[in-house]
Design a protein around this motif. Structure first.
Motif, PDB file in Angstrom:
ATOM      1  N   GLY A 162      -3.364  -5.444 -32.607  1.00 62.76           N
ATOM      2  CA  GLY A 162      -3.353  -5.228 -31.161  1.00 62.76           C
ATOM      3  C   GLY A 162      -2.796  -6.396 -30.382  1.00 62.76           C
ATOM      4  O   GLY A 162      -2.947  -6.465 -29.156  1.00 62.76           O
ATOM      5  N   ILE A 163      -2.135  -7.330 -31.069  1.00 65.27           N
ATOM      6  CA  ILE A 163      -1.565  -8.507 -30.414  1.00 65.27           C
ATOM      7  C   ILE A 163      -0.131  -8.214 -30.012  1.00 65.27           C
ATOM      8  O   ILE A 163       0.686  -7.807 -30.856  1.00 65.27           O
ATOM      9  N   THR A 164       0.192  -8.374 -28.750  1.00 63.58           N
ATOM     10  CA  THR A 164       1.571  -8.194 -28.297  1.00 63.58           C
ATOM     11  C   THR A 164       2.288  -9.541 -28.291  1.00 63.58           C
ATOM     12  O   THR A 164       1.694 -10.573 -27.988  1.00 63.58           O
ATOM     13  N   VAL A 165       3.573  -9.506 -28.626  1.00 67.91           N
ATOM     14  CA  VAL A 165       4.398 -10.715 -28.641  1.00 67.91           C
ATOM     15  C   VAL A 165       5.710 -10.400 -27.940  1.00 67.91           C
ATOM     16  O   VAL A 165       6.468  -9.530 -28.377  1.00 67.91           O
ATOM     17  N   ASN A 166       5.959 -11.080 -26.843  1.00 69.48           N
ATOM     18  CA  ASN A 166       7.161 -10.850 -26.053  1.00 69.48           C
ATOM     19  C   ASN A 166       7.831 -12.166 -25.702  1.00 69.48           C
ATOM     20  O   ASN A 166       7.291 -13.247 -25.965  1.00 69.48           O
ATOM     21  N   MET A 167       8.993 -12.045 -25.092  1.00 74.65           N
ATOM     22  CA  MET A 167       9.759 -13.214 -24.676  1.00 74.65           C
ATOM     23  C   MET A 167      10.221 -13.013 -23.242  1.00 74.65           C
ATOM     24  O   MET A 167      10.602 -11.900 -22.858  1.00 74.65           O
ATOM     25  N   VAL A 168      10.164 -14.059 -22.461  1.00 72.97           N
ATOM     26  CA  VAL A 168      10.707 -14.035 -21.105  1.00 72.97           C
ATOM     27  C   VAL A 168      11.830 -15.060 -21.047  1.00 72.97           C
ATOM     28  O   VAL A 168      11.611 -16.246 -21.297  1.00 72.97           O
ATOM     29  N   SER A 169      13.023 -14.587 -20.723  1.00 77.80           N
ATOM     30  CA  SER A 169      14.195 -15.456 -20.677  1.00 77.80           C
ATOM     31  C   SER A 169      14.636 -15.640 -19.238  1.00 77.80           C
ATOM     32  O   SER A 169      15.193 -14.724 -18.622  1.00 77.80           O
ATOM     33  N   GLY A 170      14.362 -16.812 -18.723  1.00 79.43           N
ATOM     34  CA  GLY A 170      14.762 -17.111 -17.354  1.00 79.43           C
ATOM     35  C   GLY A 170      16.219 -17.543 -17.286  1.00 79.43           C
ATOM     36  O   GLY A 170      16.837 -17.916 -18.281  1.00 79.43           O
ATOM     37  N   GLY A 171      16.746 -17.499 -16.090  1.00 82.29           N
ATOM     38  CA  GLY A 171      18.050 -18.085 -15.845  1.00 82.29           C
ATOM     39  C   GLY A 171      17.882 -19.556 -15.504  1.00 82.29           C
ATOM     40  O   GLY A 171      16.792 -20.125 -15.639  1.00 82.29           O
ATOM     41  N   LEU A 172      18.933 -20.162 -15.071  1.00 79.38           N
ATOM     42  CA  LEU A 172      18.859 -21.534 -14.574  1.00 79.38           C
ATOM     43  C   LEU A 172      17.885 -21.563 -13.402  1.00 79.38           C
ATOM     44  O   LEU A 172      17.989 -20.761 -12.475  1.00 79.38           O
ATOM     45  N   LEU A 173      16.905 -22.462 -13.461  1.00 79.77           N
ATOM     46  CA  LEU A 173      15.848 -22.487 -12.449  1.00 79.77           C
ATOM     47  C   LEU A 173      16.106 -23.569 -11.416  1.00 79.77           C
ATOM     48  O   LEU A 173      16.453 -24.696 -11.747  1.00 79.77           O
ATOM     49  N   GLN A 174      15.871 -23.203 -10.176  1.00 79.62           N
ATOM     50  CA  GLN A 174      16.061 -24.143  -9.077  1.00 79.62           C
ATOM     51  C   GLN A 174      14.725 -24.422  -8.400  1.00 79.62           C
ATOM     52  O   GLN A 174      14.171 -23.581  -7.717  1.00 79.62           O
ATOM     53  N   THR A 175      14.216 -25.611  -8.635  1.00 78.41           N
ATOM     54  CA  THR A 175      14.693 -26.656  -9.532  1.00 78.41           C
ATOM     55  C   THR A 175      13.486 -27.157 -10.296  1.00 78.41           C
ATOM     56  O   THR A 175      12.397 -27.266  -9.751  1.00 78.41           O
ATOM     57  N   THR A 176      13.672 -27.535 -11.564  1.00 80.10           N
ATOM     58  CA  THR A 176      12.623 -28.140 -12.368  1.00 80.10           C
ATOM     59  C   THR A 176      13.096 -29.517 -12.827  1.00 80.10           C
ATOM     60  O   THR A 176      14.259 -29.878 -12.630  1.00 80.10           O
ATOM     61  N   ASP A 177      12.217 -30.259 -13.479  1.00 82.25           N
ATOM     62  CA  ASP A 177      12.622 -31.550 -14.028  1.00 82.25           C
ATOM     63  C   ASP A 177      13.802 -31.384 -14.974  1.00 82.25           C
ATOM     64  O   ASP A 177      14.728 -32.191 -14.993  1.00 82.25           O
ATOM     65  N   ALA A 178      13.754 -30.316 -15.783  1.00 81.90           N
ATOM     66  CA  ALA A 178      14.802 -30.107 -16.778  1.00 81.90           C
ATOM     67  C   ALA A 178      16.151 -29.803 -16.147  1.00 81.90           C
ATOM     68  O   ALA A 178      17.199 -30.126 -16.703  1.00 81.90           O
ATOM     69  N   THR A 195       5.725  -4.738 -26.298  1.00 80.49           N
ATOM     70  CA  THR A 195       5.775  -5.777 -27.323  1.00 80.49           C
ATOM     71  C   THR A 195       7.146  -5.803 -27.986  1.00 80.49           C
ATOM     72  O   THR A 195       7.864  -4.791 -27.997  1.00 80.49           O
ATOM     73  N   GLY A 196       7.527  -6.976 -28.484  1.00 79.38           N
ATOM     74  CA  GLY A 196       8.821  -7.144 -29.136  1.00 79.38           C
ATOM     75  C   GLY A 196       9.996  -7.162 -28.185  1.00 79.38           C
ATOM     76  O   GLY A 196      11.143  -7.023 -28.600  1.00 79.38           O
ATOM     77  N   GLN A 197       9.724  -7.382 -26.911  1.00 77.00           N
ATOM     78  CA  GLN A 197      10.777  -7.313 -25.901  1.00 77.00           C
ATOM     79  C   GLN A 197      11.207  -8.706 -25.426  1.00 77.00           C
ATOM     80  O   GLN A 197      10.415  -9.634 -25.396  1.00 77.00           O
ATOM     81  N   ASN A 198      12.457  -8.795 -25.033  1.00 69.31           N
ATOM     82  CA  ASN A 198      12.977  -9.981 -24.357  1.00 69.31           C
ATOM     83  C   ASN A 198      13.331  -9.575 -22.934  1.00 69.31           C
ATOM     84  O   ASN A 198      14.309  -8.851 -22.708  1.00 69.31           O
ATOM     85  N   ILE A 199      12.529 -10.000 -21.988  1.00 68.19           N
ATOM     86  CA  ILE A 199      12.731  -9.626 -20.590  1.00 68.19           C
ATOM     87  C   ILE A 199      13.441 -10.764 -19.874  1.00 68.19           C
ATOM     88  O   ILE A 199      12.959 -11.905 -19.849  1.00 68.19           O
ATOM     89  N   VAL A 200      14.599 -10.455 -19.320  1.00 67.96           N
ATOM     90  CA  VAL A 200      15.422 -11.472 -18.668  1.00 67.96           C
ATOM     91  C   VAL A 200      15.112 -11.502 -17.173  1.00 67.96           C
ATOM     92  O   VAL A 200      15.134 -10.471 -16.494  1.00 67.96           O
ATOM     93  N   VAL A 201      14.816 -12.692 -16.668  1.00 65.92           N
ATOM     94  CA  VAL A 201      14.522 -12.891 -15.247  1.00 65.92           C
ATOM     95  C   VAL A 201      15.549 -13.878 -14.714  1.00 65.92           C
ATOM     96  O   VAL A 201      15.379 -15.091 -14.809  1.00 65.92           O
ATOM     97  N   ASP A 202      16.631 -13.364 -14.188  1.00 64.56           N
ATOM     98  CA  ASP A 202      17.718 -14.264 -13.734  1.00 64.56           C
ATOM     99  C   ASP A 202      18.452 -13.749 -12.498  1.00 64.56           C
ATOM    100  O   ASP A 202      19.624 -14.026 -12.306  1.00 64.56           O
ATOM    101  N   SER A 203      17.732 -12.972 -11.672  1.00 61.05           N
ATOM    102  CA  SER A 203      18.305 -12.457 -10.417  1.00 61.05           C
ATOM    103  C   SER A 203      19.497 -11.546 -10.646  1.00 61.05           C
ATOM    104  O   SER A 203      20.346 -11.380  -9.788  1.00 61.05           O
ATOM    105  N   GLY A 204      19.558 -10.952 -11.841  1.00 59.65           N
ATOM    106  CA  GLY A 204      20.636 -10.008 -12.130  1.00 59.65           C
ATOM    107  C   GLY A 204      21.934 -10.657 -12.542  1.00 59.65           C
ATOM    108  O   GLY A 204      23.004 -10.034 -12.441  1.00 59.65           O
TER     109      GLY A 204
END
Length: 253
Positions: free
Chosen positions: A181-197, A240-249
């Motif tokens: 019953g454990i879900t494992v997913n991925m969230v892939s952000g775009g370039l973030l404005q702004t972080t230390d990195a 589960t098993g998904q890569n969800i992209v969050v990058d403003s399209g």
């Protein structure tokens, strides 16, 4: 102790995206472990901000198996359980297009370093926490990726390749751990404005990203954090098993 919705371990939470993820979990009623490696002071400042009844700062080098086992042990001692793992820690990398080495100068060691941070670190946290994740009815793992392996606006070779490997890792874990019953997913952000990195990212690159995205904006840490918290919640129990992209399209699947 408060009646939390769940207990979330956020690796690399003392700064940048990790701190925003920790902040957003607390805002939504979760207890949080603010994991740090080098910056104890910033981790403790974040805990002060979030409230010591809601968060605790704990040290671990996520590439060190013993460190991570001790991190989980301290979490159990403090909260009594753990049911959400957020593999966010970024190992020794900054998004500086001017400093990125061209392919003819790259060493294999730079790739290995990113594999260690992305894949080995995630393996360590899952293995250490797995006995406790199996005990809960709402266990979640969310790995933090990047949209760069789909749209490498800047060829950050070693970082992007490490995160691409994390996609395969995520899907294999989702397949094996689903029986518990454990879900494992991925969230892939775009370039973030702004972080230390991303502090050294040039304005030119930010403008290119904004002008090419569907929303004509650069993604913020809060955008990504909200999606991470959703995937950590009961509302996402069927994902589960998904890569969800969050990058403003900027990229579209």
């Amino acid at each position: 102790m408060k009646n939390f919705k769940g207990i979330a371990l956020v690796t690399g939470a003392s700064r940048g995206l990790g701190s925003e993820i920790a902040r957003t979990f607390v805002e939504n009623g979760y207890g949080v472990i603010v994991n740090y490696y080098q910056n104890k002071e910033r981790a403790e400042m974040l805990v002060d901000e979030l409230g010591k009844e809601n968060a605790i700062a704990l040290y671990a080098d996520i590439t060190n198996k013993r460190d991570v086992e001790e991190l989980v042990n301290q979490t159990i001692q403090h909260y009594g359980c753990i049911n959400i793992i957020i593999n966010n820690a970024l190992v020794n990398f900054r998004f500086d297009p001017n400093a990125q080495e061209p392919v003819h100068e790259l060493s294999w060691g730079k790739y290995v370093e990113q594999f260690e941070g992305s894949v080995h670190g995630a393996l360590n946290t899952i293995q250490a926490a797995l006995p406790y994740l199996k005990e809960t009815d709402n266990a979640r793992v969310v790995n933090i990726g990047t949209n760069l392996f789909q749209s490498p606006i800047v060829p950050y070779h070693q970082y992007t390749t490490g995160k691409a490997a994390l996609v395969g890792f995520t899907r294999n874990m989702a397949k094996e751990l689903g029986q518990y019953g454990i879900t494992v997913n991925m969230v892939s952000g775009g370039l973030l404005q702004t972080t230390d990195a991303s502090a050294l990212t040039t304005e030119e690159v930010f403008n290119i990203v904004a002008s090419n995205s569907a929303l004509n904006r650069v993604t913020t840490p809060k955008d990504v954090a909200e999606t991470v918290v959703f995937l950590g919640s009961d509302r996402a129990k069927g994902i589960t098993g998904q890569n969800i992209v969050v990058d403003s399209g900027l990229t579209m699947n």
